[in-house]
Design a protein around this motif. Structure first.
Motif, PDB file in Angstrom:
ATOM      1  N   ARG A 146     -34.730  -8.160 -31.004  1.00 12.55           N
ATOM      2  CA  ARG A 146     -33.485  -8.845 -30.638  1.00 12.55           C
ATOM      3  C   ARG A 146     -32.298  -8.144 -31.308  1.00 12.55           C
ATOM      4  NH1 ARG A 146     -29.914 -12.780 -32.170  1.00 12.55           N
ATOM      5  NH2 ARG A 146     -29.305 -14.284 -30.556  1.00 12.55           N
ATOM      6  N   MET A 147     -31.224  -7.979 -30.575  1.00 13.95           N
ATOM      7  CA  MET A 147     -30.042  -7.272 -31.056  1.00 13.95           C
ATOM      8  C   MET A 147     -28.975  -8.286 -31.473  1.00 13.95           C
ATOM      9  SD  MET A 147     -27.735  -4.415 -29.022  1.00 13.95           S
ATOM     10  CE  MET A 147     -29.048  -3.196 -28.963  1.00 13.95           C
ATOM     11  N   THR A 148     -28.424  -8.114 -32.656  1.00 15.99           N
ATOM     12  CA  THR A 148     -27.331  -8.972 -33.095  1.00 15.99           C
ATOM     13  C   THR A 148     -26.023  -8.509 -32.468  1.00 15.99           C
ATOM     14  OG1 THR A 148     -26.770  -7.627 -35.025  1.00 15.99           O
ATOM     15  CG2 THR A 148     -28.497  -9.303 -35.310  1.00 15.99           C
ATOM     16  N   GLN A 149     -25.001  -9.348 -32.539  1.00 15.87           N
ATOM     17  CA  GLN A 149     -23.684  -8.949 -32.041  1.00 15.87           C
ATOM     18  C   GLN A 149     -23.164  -7.731 -32.800  1.00 15.87           C
ATOM     19  OE1 GLN A 149     -21.494 -12.682 -32.405  1.00 15.87           O
ATOM     20  NE2 GLN A 149     -21.590 -12.978 -30.173  1.00 15.87           N
ATOM     21  N   GLN A 150     -23.410  -7.691 -34.100  1.00 13.78           N
ATOM     22  CA  GLN A 150     -22.950  -6.551 -34.890  1.00 13.78           C
ATOM     23  C   GLN A 150     -23.663  -5.274 -34.465  1.00 13.78           C
ATOM     24  OE1 GLN A 150     -20.465  -6.442 -37.705  1.00 13.78           O
ATOM     25  NE2 GLN A 150     -20.667  -4.437 -36.731  1.00 13.78           N
ATOM     26  N   GLN A 151     -24.957  -5.352 -34.230  1.00 14.61           N
ATOM     27  CA  GLN A 151     -25.708  -4.174 -33.787  1.00 14.61           C
ATOM     28  C   GLN A 151     -25.228  -3.692 -32.428  1.00 14.61           C
ATOM     29  OE1 GLN A 151     -29.585  -5.984 -34.148  1.00 14.61           O
ATOM     30  NE2 GLN A 151     -30.074  -4.849 -36.021  1.00 14.61           N
ATOM     31  N   LEU A 152     -24.925  -4.626 -31.532  1.00 12.42           N
ATOM     32  CA  LEU A 152     -24.398  -4.243 -30.224  1.00 12.42           C
ATOM     33  C   LEU A 152     -23.032  -3.598 -30.367  1.00 12.42           C
ATOM     34  CD1 LEU A 152     -24.450  -4.168 -27.166  1.00 12.42           C
ATOM     35  CD2 LEU A 152     -23.673  -6.543 -27.136  1.00 12.42           C
ATOM     36  N   ALA A 153     -22.190  -4.176 -31.214  1.00  8.40           N
ATOM     37  CA  ALA A 153     -20.860  -3.596 -31.433  1.00  8.40           C
ATOM     38  C   ALA A 153     -20.960  -2.173 -31.973  1.00  8.40           C
ATOM     39  CB  ALA A 153     -20.059  -4.480 -32.395  1.00  8.40           C
ATOM     40  N   ASP A 154     -21.859  -1.962 -32.925  1.00 10.25           N
ATOM     41  CA  ASP A 154     -22.026  -0.619 -33.501  1.00 10.25           C
ATOM     42  C   ASP A 154     -22.544   0.364 -32.455  1.00 10.25           C
ATOM     43  OD1 ASP A 154     -21.211  -1.633 -35.926  1.00 10.25           O
ATOM     44  OD2 ASP A 154     -23.244  -1.844 -36.746  1.00 10.25           O
ATOM     45  N   ALA A 155     -23.526  -0.068 -31.668  1.00  6.52           N
ATOM     46  CA  ALA A 155     -24.122   0.832 -30.676  1.00  6.52           C
ATOM     47  C   ALA A 155     -23.147   1.174 -29.565  1.00  6.52           C
ATOM     48  CB  ALA A 155     -25.383   0.191 -30.088  1.00  6.52           C
ATOM     49  N   ALA A 156     -22.269   0.236 -29.213  1.00 11.75           N
ATOM     50  CA  ALA A 156     -21.313   0.463 -28.122  1.00 11.75           C
ATOM     51  C   ALA A 156     -19.993   1.033 -28.609  1.00 11.75           C
ATOM     52  CB  ALA A 156     -21.057  -0.851 -27.387  1.00 11.75           C
ATOM     53  N   CYS A 157     -19.837   1.156 -29.940  1.00  7.14           N
ATOM     54  CA  CYS A 157     -18.605   1.689 -30.542  1.00  7.14           C
ATOM     55  C   CYS A 157     -17.388   0.834 -30.166  1.00  7.14           C
ATOM     56  CB  CYS A 157     -18.384   3.146 -30.140  1.00  7.14           C
ATOM     57  SG  CYS A 157     -19.651   4.257 -30.750  1.00  7.14           S
ATOM     58  N   VAL A 158     -17.566  -0.480 -30.214  1.00  7.20           N
ATOM     59  CA  VAL A 158     -16.445  -1.404 -30.052  1.00  7.20           C
ATOM     60  C   VAL A 158     -16.472  -2.359 -31.238  1.00  7.20           C
ATOM     61  CG1 VAL A 158     -16.492  -1.245 -27.535  1.00  7.20           C
ATOM     62  CG2 VAL A 158     -17.766  -3.054 -28.663  1.00  7.20           C
ATOM     63  N   SER A 159     -15.406  -3.120 -31.413  1.00  2.16           N
ATOM     64  CA  SER A 159     -15.332  -3.998 -32.574  1.00  2.16           C
ATOM     65  C   SER A 159     -16.206  -5.232 -32.383  1.00  2.16           C
ATOM     66  CB  SER A 159     -13.891  -4.427 -32.825  1.00  2.16           C
ATOM     67  OG  SER A 159     -13.454  -5.317 -31.816  1.00  2.16           O
ATOM     68  N   LEU A 160     -16.625  -5.803 -33.513  1.00  2.00           N
ATOM     69  CA  LEU A 160     -17.412  -7.032 -33.472  1.00  2.00           C
ATOM     70  C   LEU A 160     -16.605  -8.150 -32.826  1.00  2.00           C
ATOM     71  CD1 LEU A 160     -19.864  -8.752 -34.214  1.00  2.00           C
ATOM     72  CD2 LEU A 160     -18.880  -9.021 -36.511  1.00  2.00           C
ATOM     73  N   GLY A 161     -15.310  -8.206 -33.133  1.00  2.00           N
ATOM     74  CA  GLY A 161     -14.454  -9.233 -32.549  1.00  2.00           C
ATOM     75  C   GLY A 161     -14.407  -9.143 -31.032  1.00  2.00           C
ATOM     76  N   TYR A 172     -27.183 -12.644 -22.815  1.00  2.42           N
ATOM     77  CA  TYR A 172     -28.575 -12.761 -22.384  1.00  2.42           C
ATOM     78  C   TYR A 172     -29.343 -11.471 -22.654  1.00  2.42           C
ATOM     79  CZ  TYR A 172     -32.601 -12.580 -19.307  1.00  2.42           C
ATOM     80  OH  TYR A 172     -33.859 -12.402 -18.819  1.00  2.42           O
ATOM     81  N   TYR A 173     -28.793 -10.325 -22.215  1.00  2.00           N
ATOM     82  CA  TYR A 173     -29.510  -9.056 -22.391  1.00  2.00           C
ATOM     83  C   TYR A 173     -29.609  -8.680 -23.867  1.00  2.00           C
ATOM     84  CZ  TYR A 173     -29.791  -8.101 -17.397  1.00  2.00           C
ATOM     85  OH  TYR A 173     -30.110  -8.163 -16.057  1.00  2.00           O
ATOM     86  N   ARG A 174     -28.598  -9.059 -24.652  1.00  2.00           N
ATOM     87  CA  ARG A 174     -28.672  -8.789 -26.091  1.00  2.00           C
ATOM     88  C   ARG A 174     -29.795  -9.585 -26.728  1.00  2.00           C
ATOM     89  NH1 ARG A 174     -26.787 -11.513 -30.161  1.00  2.00           N
ATOM     90  NH2 ARG A 174     -25.364 -12.807 -28.911  1.00  2.00           N
ATOM     91  N   SER A 175     -29.916 -10.854 -26.356  1.00  2.00           N
ATOM     92  CA  SER A 175     -30.962 -11.704 -26.923  1.00  2.00           C
ATOM     93  C   SER A 175     -32.349 -11.315 -26.419  1.00  2.00           C
ATOM     94  CB  SER A 175     -30.686 -13.168 -26.564  1.00  2.00           C
ATOM     95  OG  SER A 175     -29.451 -13.586 -27.108  1.00  2.00           O
ATOM     96  N   ALA A 176     -32.401 -10.770 -25.180  1.00  2.00           N
ATOM     97  CA  ALA A 176     -33.689 -10.397 -24.593  1.00  2.00           C
ATOM     98  C   ALA A 176     -34.204  -9.054 -25.088  1.00  2.00           C
ATOM     99  CB  ALA A 176     -33.576 -10.371 -23.069  1.00  2.00           C
ATOM    100  N   ALA A 177     -33.344  -8.305 -25.777  1.00  2.00           N
ATOM    101  CA  ALA A 177     -33.755  -6.983 -26.278  1.00  2.00           C
ATOM    102  C   ALA A 177     -34.896  -7.156 -27.279  1.00  2.00           C
ATOM    103  CB  ALA A 177     -32.574  -6.269 -26.921  1.00  2.00           C
ATOM    104  N   ARG A 178     -35.752  -6.162 -27.348  1.00  2.00           N
ATOM    105  CA  ARG A 178     -36.867  -6.176 -28.297  1.00  2.00           C
ATOM    106  C   ARG A 178     -36.829  -4.906 -29.143  1.00  2.00           C
ATOM    107  NH1 ARG A 178     -36.404 -10.482 -27.176  1.00  2.00           N
ATOM    108  NH2 ARG A 178     -37.874 -12.019 -26.313  1.00  2.00           N
TER     109      ARG A 178
END
Length: 395
Positions: free
Chosen positions: A23-38, A15-21
């Motif tokens: 919008r943040m993709t799963q890959q962008q979130l993974a990169d920003a949080a330094c965790v894997s996309l999987g 929800y918070y990823r989709s609500a970001a402005r």
């Protein structure tokens, strides 16, 4: 302890990823949080839980409080605060460090460089996790070394202490910050580096800012300026300019407009001689001086606030500036906008600051003060402002 998958953590993250402005993709979130996309995909689908460390990294990347991602909204204690006792313990044994492994000098050098990068990017959680062990290891290496290697290790200790101090100062642990600054002053003579000594004087100003002893802090900086080498190299010019830049800020806090203006002019003259870059751990150049013009104008207050707004209309900090400095610009701009009855603009600036450096923004006392005032004014979107206030613990 991992969060339970059925608690809906993944659904909240999505929800918070989709609500970001934007919008943040799963890959962008993974990169920003330094965790894997999987890992992100599995957590969002509810196929696996998330440890506290992973949850905090994701929350920081999303710019929300980690408590917003948990089911019960229980208070979430950050890793930064949890690491402070270990950091204090490492400082207590600086002269007699406990036995343990010591990596080769090139590896220690790389570890300190990484910590400096984290400091400039306002990645305080990462610093807090790694710094206690690194400081203990550097102390062991320093006490066992001789000759040129000992000099370099002393310099590495100073730079590592500075990274640790960034965490302590930003979370308001001012006694710990003062202790770290004293250890910088203890180690720097061993490094035999006048530019590094000047950088310690730059950082030492935090002690005076915390105590609101602005006039005393200005005297210390002006004394340090007398000892800086002549600006014949870019590094020397940058360090001299950085001290003037810092002196302008503390003169502004002392409401000494004449001194603040004089130091800004000197900083500008030095900035015209160098490219914008990080020198001895401090960002300096034309853009850094421009950002400090805003800071000084806000510190002086009253009729000077208009100057901050005028600068912001024509200039924004480029992405090449360290994240901490860019977010600081928007935090200070928000205060100028709030004072000028531009409440909506102020809230937008705070959101930009959070998007640039969430940890820096969340820990900044001005943010909590200004968000609390914005809530009283009720000029911005109530739901968004309430969420922001919960995130930064504004009251």
């Amino acid at each position: 302890m991992p969060a339970r998958a059925e608690d809906g953590v993944g659904r909240r993250i999505a929800y918070y990823r989709s609500a970001a402005r934007p919008r943040m993709t799963q890959q962008q979130l993974a990169d920003a949080a330094c965790v894997s996309l999987g890992t992100i995909r599995k957590i969002e689908r509810g196929e696996r839980g998330a440890t506290e460390a992973t949850l905090e990294a994701i929350a920081e990347a999303l710019g929300v409080d980690a408590a917003h991602l948990t089911a019960d909204r229980a208070p979430f204690r950050t890793r930064v605060h949890e690491a402070l006792p270990a950091l204090s313990a490492a400082l207590a044994t600086y002269e007699t460090p406990v036995d343990g492994p010591v990596r080769p000098l090139p590896e220690l050098r790389a570890a300190v460089e990484q910590a400096v990068d984290w400091r400039l990017a306002a990645q305080y959680t990462r610093i807090a996790r790694r710094m206690p062990e690194l400081l203990a290891e550097l102390a062991r290496a320093y006490h066992a070394a001789r000759g040129a290697e000992r000099l370099e290790l002393a310099a590495l200790l100073v730079r590592a202490y500075r990274s640790a101090d960034a965490v302590a100062f930003k979370v308001g642990a001012h006694d710990l910050s003062a202790r770290l600054i004293e250890l910088m002053r203890w180690a720097v003579p061993e490094a035999d580096d006048p530019v590094l000594s000047a950088s310690v004087a730059y950082v030492r100003t935090e002690t005076f800012l915390a105590a609101r002893a602005h006039a005393a802090g200005l005297r210390v900086l002006e004394q340090a300026l007398d000892t800086v080498p002549a600006p014949v190299t870019p590094e020397h010019a940058a360090m001299k300019g950085a001290l003037h830049m810092r002196a302008a800020v503390i003169a502004g806090r002392a409401r000494d407009a004449v001194a603040a203006g004089a130091h800004l002019r000197e900083a500008g003259a030095m900035a015209n001689r160098v490219a914008e870059d990080v020198y001895c751990g401090t960002a300096f150049g034309p853009d850094s001086v421009k950002a400090h013009e805003v800071s000084v104008a806000i510190s002086l207050g009253d009729e000077h606030v208009g100057r901050a707004l005028a600068i912001a209309r024509e200039w924004k900090p480029p992405k090449e500036l360290p994240a901490e400095r860019r977010s600081g610009f928007y935090i200070e701009l928000a205060r100028a906008q709030l004072w000028s009855s531009l409440a909506d603009d102020a809230f937008e600036s705070l959101k930009v600051a959070r998007s640039i450096a969430p940890q820096h923004t969340r820990q900044h006392p001005w943010v909590r003060e200004d968000v609390a005032r914005l809530r009283r004014l009720k000029r911005a979107d109530s739901e968004g402002l309430t969420n922001f206030a919960e995130w930064c613990a504004a009251t």
